[in-house]
Design an enzyme around this catalytic site. Structure first.
Site, PDB file in Angstrom:
ATOM      1  N   GLU A 159      37.713  35.703  45.926  1.00  0.00           N
ATOM      2  CA  GLU A 159      36.401  35.246  46.405  1.00  0.00           C
ATOM      3  C   GLU A 159      36.092  35.861  47.769  1.00  0.00           C
ATOM      4  OE1 GLU A 159      36.141  30.965  46.526  1.00  0.00           O
ATOM      5  OE2 GLU A 159      36.729  30.743  44.430  1.00  0.00           O
ATOM      6  N   GLU A 202      28.114  33.572  41.350  1.00  0.00           N
ATOM      7  CA  GLU A 202      28.129  32.131  41.042  1.00  0.00           C
ATOM      8  C   GLU A 202      26.969  31.415  41.722  1.00  0.00           C
ATOM      9  OE1 GLU A 202      31.894  30.127  41.204  1.00  0.00           O
ATOM     10  OE2 GLU A 202      30.967  28.146  41.000  1.00  0.00           O
ATOM     11  N   ASP A 255      43.101  34.466  38.993  1.00  0.00           N
ATOM     12  CA  ASP A 255      42.400  34.162  40.244  1.00  0.00           C
ATOM     13  C   ASP A 255      43.406  34.092  41.390  1.00  0.00           C
ATOM     14  OD1 ASP A 255      39.924  33.706  41.273  1.00  0.00           O
ATOM     15  OD2 ASP A 255      39.710  31.657  40.504  1.00  0.00           O
ATOM     16  N   ASP A 305      41.207  29.472  39.460  1.00  0.00           N
ATOM     17  CA  ASP A 305      41.840  28.430  40.287  1.00  0.00           C
ATOM     18  C   ASP A 305      41.140  27.094  40.025  1.00  0.00           C
ATOM     19  OD1 ASP A 305      39.491  28.876  41.641  1.00  0.00           O
ATOM     20  OD2 ASP A 305      40.411  29.215  43.607  1.00  0.00           O
ATOM     21  N   SER A 306      40.127  27.107  39.156  1.00  0.00           N
ATOM     22  CA  SER A 306      39.546  25.863  38.647  1.00  0.00           C
ATOM     23  C   SER A 306      40.605  25.046  37.909  1.00  0.00           C
ATOM     24  CB  SER A 306      38.355  26.154  37.718  1.00  0.00           C
ATOM     25  OG  SER A 306      38.720  27.114  36.744  1.00  0.00           O
TER      26      SER A 306
HETATM   27  O1  KIV Z   1      38.041  29.344  39.079  1.00  0.00           O
HETATM   28  C1  KIV Z   1      37.185  29.596  38.217  1.00  0.00           C
HETATM   29  O2  KIV Z   1      37.201  29.073  37.099  1.00  0.00           O
HETATM   30  C2  KIV Z   1      36.132  30.539  38.572  1.00  0.00           C
HETATM   31  C3  KIV Z   1      34.990  30.714  37.622  1.00  0.00           C
HETATM   32  C4  KIV Z   1      34.152  29.512  37.599  1.00  0.00           C
HETATM   33  C5  KIV Z   1      34.224  31.937  37.890  1.00  0.00           C
HETATM   34  O3  KIV Z   1      36.190  31.123  39.611  1.00  0.00           O
END
Ligand code: KIV
Length: 276
Positions: A126, A194, A94, A55-56
């Site tokens: 998460e 993380e 994610d 979700d980044s």
């Molecule tokens: O959303 C993401 O890219 C992540 C990674 C940094 C583990 O959760």
């Protein structure tokens, strides 16, 4: 050839089972994020084991301040593109904020949508609250592989108030340790750690049977993950200590664009051989 334990890249499709074999054999698991088919193809061809459609995408692609506004439909859209671009890596999607926290039922339905519509190999979520653990049990019992994520969990930024490292005090370290253990017991196939101290990540990695994937969690994790734009130097203003830059694409792209603009303005592009 027996690739487990060797330094060569095993050409077979990466599965959750393979990741477990890698942990058991002490072979590090190489993970990166990707959000489109173009990058996914490059990561596949260079032997990356796991691609996370994080979700980044909110920060990296959409220009958002946090990951919170990212939607389920957006993750499905990007995951479909990544699945089209990469064959060998295990592709994990994610689960965005509020798609898995309301109830185990809703989480299960949303994870099912991701799996059916994208063709990816599993989901990540998460945290490790009771509802989330119930959701993980429900998904794994129905054949949906789940990757956990503890320590700094960016979807909780408004609770934490900052992106500082987690688990530096003994109480928080214990709670992160317990979260990781609970996720394993609920059926997760791996856990992202993380931004936690390396010795805490080491203890978790040695305790869990499933692989740990670190980001800012030191060298003892079973695998490592970075956001691909950070490690390629496409981002300029994000410089946490855990990012190693393997290229400076910001400069490379800027230079190429400057040169192109100059050539167009000087009527140097296109030339005769580039014209019909
Ligand atoms: O959303 C993401 O890219 C992540 C990674 C940094 C583990 O959760």
């Amino acid at each position: 050839m027996d690739y487990i334990g060797s330094k060569s890249v095993d050409p077979r499709k990466v599965t959750t089972f393979r990741l477990q074999e890698m942990k058991n054999a002490g072979v590090k698991i190489v993970c990166l994020t990707a959000y489109d088919a173009l990058i996914a193809r490059i990561l596949d061809e260079t032997g990356i084991d796991v691609i996370l459609v994080g979700d980044s995408v909110g920060n990296v692609v959409q220009g958002l301040e946090t990951t919170i506004p990212v939607t389920l439909d957006e993750i499905i859209y990007h995951t479909k593109a990544v699945v089209r671009g990469a064959k060998r890596p295990l592709i994990i999607a994610d689960m965005p904020f509020m798609t898995f926290q309301v109830s185990a039922d809703e989480a299960f339905t949303n994870a099912g949508r991701i799996m059916k519509e994208t063709g990816c190999g599993g989901v990540k979520l998460e945290g490790a609250s009771e509802i989330i653990l119930q959701a993980v049990r429900r998904m794994t019992e129905s054949g949906i592989p789940v990757m956990g994520h503890v320590g700094l969990t960016p979807q909780s930024i408004h609770k934490f108030g900052s992106y500082r490292a987690r688990g530096r005090d003994p109480k928080e370290a214990e709670s992160i340790f317990q979260d990781a253990v609970n996720l394993e017991q609920a059926g997760a196939f791996a856990v992202v750690l993380e931004k936690i101290p390396a010795d805490l990540a080491k203890r978790i990695t040695e305790t869990l049977k499933i692989p740990t994937i670190g980001i800012g969690a030191g060298p003892h994790c079973d695998g490592q993950i970075l956001v691909y734009t950070d490690m390629l130097g496409l981002t300029k203003d994000f410089n946490p200590r855990f990012v190693r830059r393997y290229a400076n694409l910001y400069e490379t792209i800027s230079e190429a664009c400057r040169k192109y603009a100059e050539d167009v303005r000087n009527v140097d592009f296109p030339n005769e051989s580039e014209s019909y």
